[in-house]
Design a protein around this motif. Structure first.
Motif, PDB file in Angstrom:
ATOM      1  N   ALA A   1     -40.381  -6.502   6.382  1.00  0.00           N
ATOM      2  CA  ALA A   1     -41.389  -6.903   5.390  1.00  0.00           C
ATOM      3  C   ALA A   1     -42.209  -5.725   4.879  1.00  0.00           C
ATOM      4  CB  ALA A   1     -42.318  -7.950   6.002  1.00  0.00           C
ATOM      5  N   HIS A   2     -42.614  -4.821   5.771  1.00  0.00           N
ATOM      6  CA  HIS A   2     -43.532  -3.748   5.385  1.00  0.00           C
ATOM      7  C   HIS A   2     -42.821  -2.435   5.075  1.00  0.00           C
ATOM      8  CE1 HIS A   2     -46.421  -6.640   6.613  1.00  0.00           C
ATOM      9  NE2 HIS A   2     -46.244  -6.475   7.910  1.00  0.00           N
ATOM     10  N   ALA A   3     -41.948  -1.997   5.976  1.00  0.00           N
ATOM     11  CA  ALA A   3     -41.285  -0.712   5.765  1.00  0.00           C
ATOM     12  C   ALA A   3     -40.239  -0.785   4.655  1.00  0.00           C
ATOM     13  CB  ALA A   3     -40.640  -0.238   7.063  1.00  0.00           C
ATOM     14  N   GLN A   4     -39.463  -1.885   4.624  1.00  0.00           N
ATOM     15  CA  GLN A   4     -38.420  -2.011   3.596  1.00  0.00           C
ATOM     16  C   GLN A   4     -38.846  -2.887   2.422  1.00  0.00           C
ATOM     17  OE1 GLN A   4     -34.245  -2.368   5.056  1.00  0.00           O
ATOM     18  NE2 GLN A   4     -35.165  -2.609   7.088  1.00  0.00           N
ATOM     19  N   ARG A   5     -39.985  -3.552   2.543  1.00  0.00           N
ATOM     20  CA  ARG A   5     -40.520  -4.439   1.511  1.00  0.00           C
ATOM     21  C   ARG A   5     -39.520  -5.541   1.124  1.00  0.00           C
ATOM     22  NH1 ARG A   5     -44.909  -1.310  -0.481  1.00  0.00           N
ATOM     23  NH2 ARG A   5     -45.402   0.052   1.278  1.00  0.00           N
ATOM     24  N   ILE A   6     -38.865  -6.090   2.146  1.00  0.00           N
ATOM     25  CA  ILE A   6     -37.917  -7.187   1.958  1.00  0.00           C
ATOM     26  C   ILE A   6     -38.549  -8.431   2.560  1.00  0.00           C
ATOM     27  CG2 ILE A   6     -35.638  -8.079   2.568  1.00  0.00           C
ATOM     28  CD1 ILE A   6     -34.669  -5.152   2.642  1.00  0.00           C
ATOM     29  N   SER A   7     -39.033  -9.313   1.695  1.00  0.00           N
ATOM     30  CA  SER A   7     -39.752 -10.493   2.155  1.00  0.00           C
ATOM     31  C   SER A   7     -39.214 -11.781   1.546  1.00  0.00           C
ATOM     32  CB  SER A   7     -41.249 -10.352   1.826  1.00  0.00           C
ATOM     33  OG  SER A   7     -41.978 -11.434   2.307  1.00  0.00           O
ATOM     34  N   GLY A   8     -38.980 -11.772   0.243  1.00  0.00           N
ATOM     35  CA  GLY A   8     -38.503 -12.972  -0.428  1.00  0.00           C
ATOM     36  C   GLY A   8     -37.046 -13.279  -0.142  1.00  0.00           C
ATOM     37  N   GLN A   9     -36.218 -12.246   0.014  1.00  0.00           N
ATOM     38  CA  GLN A   9     -34.775 -12.458   0.171  1.00  0.00           C
ATOM     39  C   GLN A   9     -34.419 -13.298   1.399  1.00  0.00           C
ATOM     40  OE1 GLN A   9     -36.370  -9.607  -0.507  1.00  0.00           O
ATOM     41  NE2 GLN A   9     -35.054  -8.094  -1.529  1.00  0.00           N
ATOM     42  N   PRO A  10     -34.995 -13.016   2.579  1.00  0.00           N
ATOM     43  CA  PRO A  10     -34.667 -13.868   3.733  1.00  0.00           C
ATOM     44  C   PRO A  10     -35.039 -15.327   3.508  1.00  0.00           C
ATOM     45  CG  PRO A  10     -35.703 -11.829   4.455  1.00  0.00           C
ATOM     46  CD  PRO A  10     -35.850 -11.874   2.967  1.00  0.00           C
TER      47      PRO A  10
END
Length: 447
Positions: A345-354
Motif C-alpha cells: 500500500a505505501h511503498a508500492q502504492r498498490i491499494s485499489g488493485q487487490p
C-alpha cells in the motif's frame, strides 16, 4: 547539561561517507507533521521522537554533527521504526523516508566494525545469529530449505508439542517467537527452470520470484499464483539460480548483503524475454523495485538494475492491468476483509488493485476494516526484535479485522499472514487468513 536530543558522548561518531543518508532527502522534510497520524509507533506512544518527523530530526542532528551515532535515542528510534513507509504516502513534500532510514541503520552497523572511535560490537551471540541468518541461510537457498525441513520435522515429530507443554520455550524466552513459526509441510517450490504453459492461448510470458520464506513456508501460495496466472493466459517460468530478494538485509542495515542478493536475482532473470517478473510477496516486490537505488554506485550493475526494475510487477498489479479472465470464476460465498501489507500500500502504492480482484469474485462480500493500511507489527523480523510494539500492533490489527464480522482475512505478504495467524491463535479465533491469489485460485474452475 543535556541537549534537547540526549547527552552525547565524546567524541561524536559521525555518518561515514559510505551509504550515508542523503542530506538532500533529510532536508526535504519541512516538519509539517502530516506524517504523525500515519505512523504506527507514534499512534501507540504519542512521542515526537517515535514519529517520522522526530526520527528525521535525529538524522539531521547526526548529519550536522550535533549528536553522533553513539546517541542512545538515535539507535533506539532507528530500531523502533517499522519502516512501513506510511509516512511517505502521507508526505506532501515527497520525503523518501525509507531510503534514509535504511541508510541510517547501515551507518550504525558499519560503525560497529569501524576503527576507533566506533560503536561497541554486538554481543557474541547476536553476531553469530546475524552471521548465520544473513550470511548463510538467506544467501544459500539449499541451506534455507534444509533449515525449513528441519523445522517441519520439529513440528511433525512431536518435539514441538513437548517443547510447548514442558515450558522449556518459556524458560529460554522463545515462546512468543516460536509461536510465529508457520506450519511447515517440508514441501518447497524449488526453481529449476520449470515452464508452466498457459491455460489456453498464451497471452503473456512471465517469470516468478520464488524467494526464500515464500518458497518454503508458502509454497502452496506459489502453486495458487501459478494456476491463477495460467488461467489468465500466462506461461510461467521459474528461473534457476534466483534466491532471496534481500529485503531483510537492506531493512536490517546490511546493504552490502542486499546488493549481493540483488545482483544474483538480476542475473538469474536476465535474458528470459518475458513480459514481466511477477512477485506475490509485498515486501519482496518493494525491495526488488528499489534495486536500481541499491546499486546506484555500481556502474556495471546500475543499468541492468534499471531494466530489471522496469519488469517487476506485483501479482495484483499485473492481473489488474490485463483483461482479467472472469469467465471461469465461480461464486465464493465468503465475507472477507482485506489487510493491506505496508510495502504494497505505501511503498508500492498498490491499494485499489487487490480490492478490485477480490470484488471480481462472484459471491464474495468485501468488508472494509478500520485502519486497514496501519502496520500489523510484523515488518520482517520486527516482531522478534521489538516484541512489545509488534504485539500491540498485532492486537490492534486483529481487533479491527474481527470487528467486521468477516470469516476470512485476505493479505498479500508472508510476515503479515504469520503475525495475524499468531494473534488469532492466541485469542482462540477460528478466522482464516488467505492470500488474495488463493481466493482467486479457489474461485477459478479447475479442469
Amino acid at each position: 547539561m543535556s541537549t534537547a536530543v540526549d547527552q552525547p558522548a565524546i567524541p561524536l561518531i559521525p555518518f561515514s561517507n559510505q551509504d550515508r543518508p542523503s542530506s538532500e532527502i533529510i532536508n526535504t522534510c519541512v516538519h509539517c507533521g502530516l506524517c504523525l497520524s500515519a505512523c504506527p509507533t507514534y499512534r501507540e506512544t504519542g512521542l515526537e521522537t517515535a514519529s517520522p518527523r522526530g526520527r528525521i530530526y535525529l538524522m539531521k542532528a547526526v548529519d550536522e554533527g550535533r549528536i553522533g551515532l553513539e546517541s542512545a535515542v538515535f539507535q533506539e528510534q532507528m530500531s523502533l521504526c517499522l519502516n512501513c513507509r506510511a509516512c511517505e504516502a502521507a508526505c506532501p513534500s515527497g520525503v523518501q523516508y525509507g531510503l534514509i532510514l535504511e541508510a541510517s541503520r547501515a551507518q550504525i552497523e558499519q560503525a560497529r566494525h569501524a576503527p576507533p572511535p566506533a560503536l561497541p560490537a554486538r554481543p557474541l551471540w547476536q553476531r553469530a545469529l546475524r552471521g548465520a541468518v544473513f550470511g548463510a541461510l538467506f544467501n544459500d537457498m539449499r541451506l534455507f530449505r534444509g533449515f525449513a525441513t528441519s523445522m517441519a520435522l520439529y513440528q511433525q515429530s512431536g518435539i514441538q508439542w513437548l517443547a510447548r507443554r514442558s515450558g522449556a520455550l518459556h524458560l529460554l524466552g522463545l515462546a512468543e517467537t516460536e509461536r510465529l513459526l508457520p506450519t511447515l509441510s517440508g514441501q518447497a517450490t524449488v526453481p529449476m527452470g520449470q515452464i508452466y504453459p498457459a491455460d489456453g492461448p498464451r497471452r503473456y510470458s512471465v517469470a516468478l520470484l520464488t524467494g526464500c520464506i515464500m518458497s518454503s513456508a508458502f509454497s502452496h501460495v506459489h502453486a495458487a499464483t501459478i494456476r491463477v496466472l495460467q488461467k489468465n493466459g500466462c506461461e510461467v517460468i521459474l528461473p534457476p539460480d534466483q534466491g532471496c530478494c534481500g529485503a531483510l538485509h537492506t531493512h536490517g542495515g546490511d546493504l552490502d548483503g542486499g546488493r549481493a542478493l540483488a545482483r544474483r536475482n538480476i542475473a538469474a532473470f536476465s535474458g528470459l524475454g518475458v513480459d514481466a517478473i511477477i512477485v506475490n510477496a509485498a515486501g519482496c516486490g518493494s525491495t526488488m523495485k528499489e534495486y536500481a537505488h541499491l546499486l546506484h554506485d555500481d556502474p556495471e550493475w546500475y543499468v541492468r538494475a534499471e531494466a530489471f526494475v522496469a519488469m517487476v510487477k506485483d501479482v495484483h498489479e499485473f492481473l489488474a492491468g490485463i483483461e482479467l479472465n472472469t469467465r471461469d470464476l465461480r461464486p465464493l460465498n465468503l465475507r472477507v476483509t482485506y489487510q493491506e501489507p505496508c510495502h504494497l500500500a505505501h511503498a508500492q502504492r498498490i491499494s485499489g488493485q487487490p480490492r478490485n480482484l477480490l470484488q471480481a469474485i462472484p459471491g464474495l462480500e468485501l468488508i472494509e476494516m478500520a485502519e486497514s493500511a496501519l502496520c500489523c507489527g510484523s515488518a520482517g523480523v520486527y516482531n522478534i526484535t521489538q516484541p512489545e510494539m509488534a504485539a500491540a500492533l498485532g492486537v490492534r490489527k486483529v481487533r479491527n479485522a474481527l470487528s467486521t464480522g468477516a470469516r476470512v482475512i485476505a493479505t498479500a505478504n508472508p510476515g503479515c499472514a504469520l503475525q495475524i495467524v499468531g494473534e488469532l491463535q492466541r485469542r482462540g479465533e477460528h478466522v482464516q487468513v488467505h492470500y488474495i491469489v488463493e481466493l482467486l485460485d479457489a474461485a477459478y474452475i479447475q479442469e
